[in-house]
Write a protein that holds these residues in place. Structure first.
Motif, PDB file in Angstrom:
ATOM      1  N   ASP A 133      18.385 -16.289 -11.188  1.00 46.37           N
ATOM      2  CA  ASP A 133      17.188 -16.396 -11.576  1.00 46.37           C
ATOM      3  C   ASP A 133      16.856 -15.500 -12.844  1.00 46.37           C
ATOM      4  O   ASP A 133      17.928 -14.682 -13.182  1.00 46.37           O
ATOM      5  N   GLN A 134      15.641 -15.237 -13.315  1.00 44.98           N
ATOM      6  CA  GLN A 134      15.514 -14.325 -14.137  1.00 44.98           C
ATOM      7  C   GLN A 134      15.546 -12.840 -13.795  1.00 44.98           C
ATOM      8  O   GLN A 134      15.923 -12.002 -14.636  1.00 44.98           O
ATOM      9  N   LEU A 135      14.988 -12.501 -12.561  1.00 45.31           N
ATOM     10  CA  LEU A 135      15.210 -11.353 -11.745  1.00 45.31           C
ATOM     11  C   LEU A 135      16.766 -10.758 -11.764  1.00 45.31           C
ATOM     12  O   LEU A 135      17.076  -9.786 -12.016  1.00 45.31           O
ATOM     13  N   MET A 136      17.551 -11.764 -11.506  1.00 45.69           N
ATOM     14  CA  MET A 136      18.981 -11.407 -11.418  1.00 45.69           C
ATOM     15  C   MET A 136      19.476 -10.980 -12.843  1.00 45.69           C
ATOM     16  O   MET A 136      20.124  -9.963 -13.047  1.00 45.69           O
ATOM     17  N   TYR A 137      19.115 -11.844 -13.928  1.00 44.41           N
ATOM     18  CA  TYR A 137      19.416 -11.698 -15.238  1.00 44.41           C
ATOM     19  C   TYR A 137      19.068 -10.217 -15.730  1.00 44.41           C
ATOM     20  O   TYR A 137      19.706  -9.505 -16.260  1.00 44.41           O
ATOM     21  N   ALA A 138      17.724  -9.955 -15.253  1.00 46.04           N
ATOM     22  CA  ALA A 138      17.203  -8.531 -15.605  1.00 46.04           C
ATOM     23  C   ALA A 138      17.699  -7.401 -15.252  1.00 46.04           C
ATOM     24  O   ALA A 138      18.150  -6.313 -15.633  1.00 46.04           O
ATOM     25  N   LEU A 139      18.392  -7.647 -13.620  1.00 41.44           N
ATOM     26  CA  LEU A 139      19.094  -6.457 -13.113  1.00 41.44           C
ATOM     27  C   LEU A 139      20.581  -6.248 -13.839  1.00 41.44           C
ATOM     28  O   LEU A 139      20.796  -5.285 -13.945  1.00 41.44           O
ATOM     29  N   VAL A 140      21.152  -7.493 -14.178  1.00 39.57           N
ATOM     30  CA  VAL A 140      22.455  -7.563 -14.759  1.00 39.57           C
ATOM     31  C   VAL A 140      22.220  -6.688 -16.484  1.00 39.57           C
ATOM     32  O   VAL A 140      22.977  -5.780 -16.772  1.00 39.57           O
ATOM     33  N   THR A 141      21.181  -6.916 -17.093  1.00 37.20           N
ATOM     34  CA  THR A 141      20.914  -6.317 -18.228  1.00 37.20           C
ATOM     35  C   THR A 141      20.682  -4.797 -18.076  1.00 37.20           C
ATOM     36  O   THR A 141      21.009  -4.171 -18.963  1.00 37.20           O
ATOM     37  N   GLU A 142      19.942  -4.601 -17.172  1.00 38.65           N
ATOM     38  CA  GLU A 142      19.222  -3.149 -16.925  1.00 38.65           C
ATOM     39  C   GLU A 142      20.865  -2.489 -16.596  1.00 38.65           C
ATOM     40  O   GLU A 142      21.133  -1.053 -17.217  1.00 38.65           O
ATOM     41  N   GLU A 143      21.659  -2.645 -15.791  1.00 42.29           N
ATOM     42  CA  GLU A 143      22.919  -1.936 -15.470  1.00 42.29           C
ATOM     43  C   GLU A 143      23.770  -1.930 -17.035  1.00 42.29           C
ATOM     44  O   GLU A 143      24.347  -0.809 -16.815  1.00 42.29           O
ATOM     45  N   LEU A 144      23.696  -2.809 -17.555  1.00 40.15           N
ATOM     46  CA  LEU A 144      24.547  -2.756 -18.691  1.00 40.15           C
ATOM     47  C   LEU A 144      24.120  -1.759 -19.654  1.00 40.15           C
ATOM     48  O   LEU A 144      24.660  -0.939 -20.290  1.00 40.15           O
ATOM     49  N   GLY A 145      22.775  -1.864 -19.797  1.00 41.10           N
ATOM     50  CA  GLY A 145      22.057  -0.915 -20.682  1.00 41.10           C
ATOM     51  C   GLY A 145      22.093   0.534 -20.258  1.00 41.10           C
ATOM     52  O   GLY A 145      21.935   1.373 -21.111  1.00 41.10           O
ATOM     53  N   ARG A 146      22.027   0.580 -19.075  1.00 48.62           N
ATOM     54  CA  ARG A 146      22.292   2.169 -18.380  1.00 48.62           C
ATOM     55  C   ARG A 146      23.467   2.750 -18.896  1.00 48.62           C
ATOM     56  O   ARG A 146      23.532   3.964 -18.782  1.00 48.62           O
ATOM     57  N   VAL A 147      24.626   2.195 -19.353  1.00 53.99           N
ATOM     58  CA  VAL A 147      25.868   2.806 -20.090  1.00 53.99           C
ATOM     59  C   VAL A 147      25.931   2.474 -21.376  1.00 53.99           C
ATOM     60  O   VAL A 147      26.666   3.260 -21.841  1.00 53.99           O
ATOM     61  N   SER A 148      25.517   1.247 -21.796  1.00 51.43           N
ATOM     62  CA  SER A 148      25.613   1.106 -23.124  1.00 51.43           C
ATOM     63  C   SER A 148      24.728   0.236 -23.788  1.00 51.43           C
ATOM     64  O   SER A 148      24.396  -1.152 -23.216  1.00 51.43           O
ATOM     65  N   GLY A 149      23.692   0.626 -24.642  1.00 48.20           N
ATOM     66  CA  GLY A 149      22.898  -0.441 -25.163  1.00 48.20           C
ATOM     67  C   GLY A 149      23.280  -1.311 -26.050  1.00 48.20           C
ATOM     68  O   GLY A 149      22.850  -2.484 -25.998  1.00 48.20           O
ATOM     69  N   SER A 150      24.343  -1.034 -26.719  1.00 47.66           N
ATOM     70  CA  SER A 150      24.841  -1.999 -27.610  1.00 47.66           C
ATOM     71  C   SER A 150      25.170  -3.362 -26.654  1.00 47.66           C
ATOM     72  O   SER A 150      25.257  -4.597 -27.249  1.00 47.66           O
ATOM     73  N   ILE A 151      26.270  -2.957 -25.783  1.00 51.36           N
ATOM     74  CA  ILE A 151      26.804  -4.048 -24.907  1.00 51.36           C
ATOM     75  C   ILE A 151      25.438  -4.793 -24.080  1.00 51.36           C
ATOM     76  O   ILE A 151      25.405  -6.182 -24.261  1.00 51.36           O
ATOM     77  N   GLY A 152      24.625  -3.971 -23.714  1.00 49.58           N
ATOM     78  CA  GLY A 152      23.457  -4.801 -23.208  1.00 49.58           C
ATOM     79  C   GLY A 152      22.573  -5.649 -24.304  1.00 49.58           C
ATOM     80  O   GLY A 152      22.102  -6.664 -23.804  1.00 49.58           O
TER      81      GLY A 152
END
Length: 380
Positions: free
Chosen positions: A65-84
């Motif tokens: 769902d959207q919440l799961m997708y938001a969690l994935v996006t946050e974790e990627l952004g936590r280390v790399s804004g570009s990849i996120g």
């Protein structure tokens, strides 16, 4: 941070966190310095079944769902804004609309490979002369027999030079206003009349390509129309609601990464015989950073939950995007200040988070536009 999260969501978040720390964090500054899109990272994300998190399993996605997708996006952004950012643009802008508005044939041909991680997607709305006024576009598509012919220019398009497919907005009825805009699926590798004319050098996020596109009598078959003629603007508004939630999640991740770097440094760095975290000025900054991030995260999760419940998320997604994007910049700036001179060097990550965070207040509707949206929602 785990408050109210289902166990499956926590598991996915932890999986992404482990992957990001092991595979992305070591190269995060390197890919920025090289201005290199890390295709290998996205291939690995596909292997982990993460490139189609909110896409139904029947189309190759994870059925999240959207919440799961938001969690994935946050974790990627936590280390790399570009990849996120490239991940968010792929998912919410370039992939999700095909599931929402496409035919079964289009889903099979275009959606399934994207959800499986066999390619990355892009979405082309903005033009050189139409930024915040996105409806004021000059790109046109004219019907010629059983083909559409597209002419025009698109600007600031994420992922366009590495994309398998691009969803392009074009005017099909110049006299119809908002009802005269339609959406088309463009194959940038095989369609004649398509050119990436510029890949921009930017203040930050340089491992996520941002492009200018030229369409010169680009001909595509009529079955590349997404939805019906004239539905493009309505599709855009629905897409941006999900997109703003993903930018809120990415912003929260950037802020979290900057905060963790500052907190760690403040605990290690000693001045006047003690860690600088013991000084009121530094301690108060770090406490304020944590408070802001929790607020942004809660707003983001509330917006994602409302989206998943099928509610009207215009207000809450705009509110989440506005707050989280500003928090991201504020926290990253404070992180640079905590590190002092070291914060201004590329040996430490806060400078990267600071540069990356600024775009969050611009993309997917500027902060000023979010105030307009929210004002309308409040009847002002």
């Amino acid at each position: 941070m785990d408050f109210g999260l289902p166990s499956e969501h926590r598991m996915i978040r932890d999986t992404v966190r482990e992957f990001a720390e092991a595979e992305i964090e070591p190269i995060a500054q390197e890919i920025e310095d090289e201005h290199r899109f890390p295709a290998e990272v996205f291939e690995e994300l596909g292997g982990l079944d993460l490139m189609g998190v909110p896409i139904a399993e029947e189309y190759g996605g994870a059925g999240g769902d959207q919440l799961m997708y938001a969690l994935v996006t946050e974790e990627l952004g936590r280390v790399s804004g570009s990849i996120g950012l490239s991940y968010a643009a792929h998912t919410s802008l370039g992939t999700k609309p095909i599931e929402a508005f496409g035919t079964e044939a289009q889903k099979e041909e275009w959606l399934t490979p994207l959800a499986r991680g066999e390619g990355i997607a892009a979405w082309a709305l903005t033009e050189p002369g139409s930024g915040s006024d996105a409806s004021n576009m000059d790109t046109v598509a004219e019907k010629d027999g059983d083909e559409w012919v597209i002419n025009g220019t698109k600007q600031f398009i994420t992922n366009a030079n590495v994309a398998r497919s691009i969803l392009v907005k074009a005017v099909t009825d110049p006299g119809a206003g908002y009802d005269g805009i339609s959406t088309f699926i463009v194959d940038p590798k095989n369609d004649d009349g398509f050119e990436v004319s510029t890949v921009w050098e930017k203040m930050g996020l340089n491992a996520s390509p941002t492009c200018e596109l030229q369409f010169d009598d680009l001909r595509i078959p009529e079955d590349r129309l997404l939805g019906e003629v004239g539905e493009g603007w309505e599709q855009t508004m629905k897409t941006l609601e999900g997109g703003r939630i993903s930018i809120a999640a990415l912003s929260t991740g950037l802020a979290q990464g900057a905060y963790e770097a500052a907190k760690r440094y403040a605990g290690d760095r000693e001045q006047f015989g003690q860690p600088i975290s013991k000084f009121d000025a530094i301690r108060d900054k770090i406490v304020s950073m944590d408070r802001k991030i929790e607020r942004a995260r809660l707003l983001t999760h509330k917006a994602a939950w409302a989206y998943d419940e099928g509610m009207d998320t215009t207000r809450i997604s705009s509110l989440a995007k506005l707050d989280a994007s500003e928090v991201s910049r504020e926290v990253a700036e404070d992180a640079v200040q905590v590190l002092g001179g070291y914060g201004y060097t590329e040996d430490f990550s806060p400078q990267r988070f600071y540069r990356d965070a600024k775009l969050m207040e611009i993309g997917e509707g500027t902060s000023e536009i979010q105030h307009v949206v929210l004002g309308r929602q409040l009847g002002l």
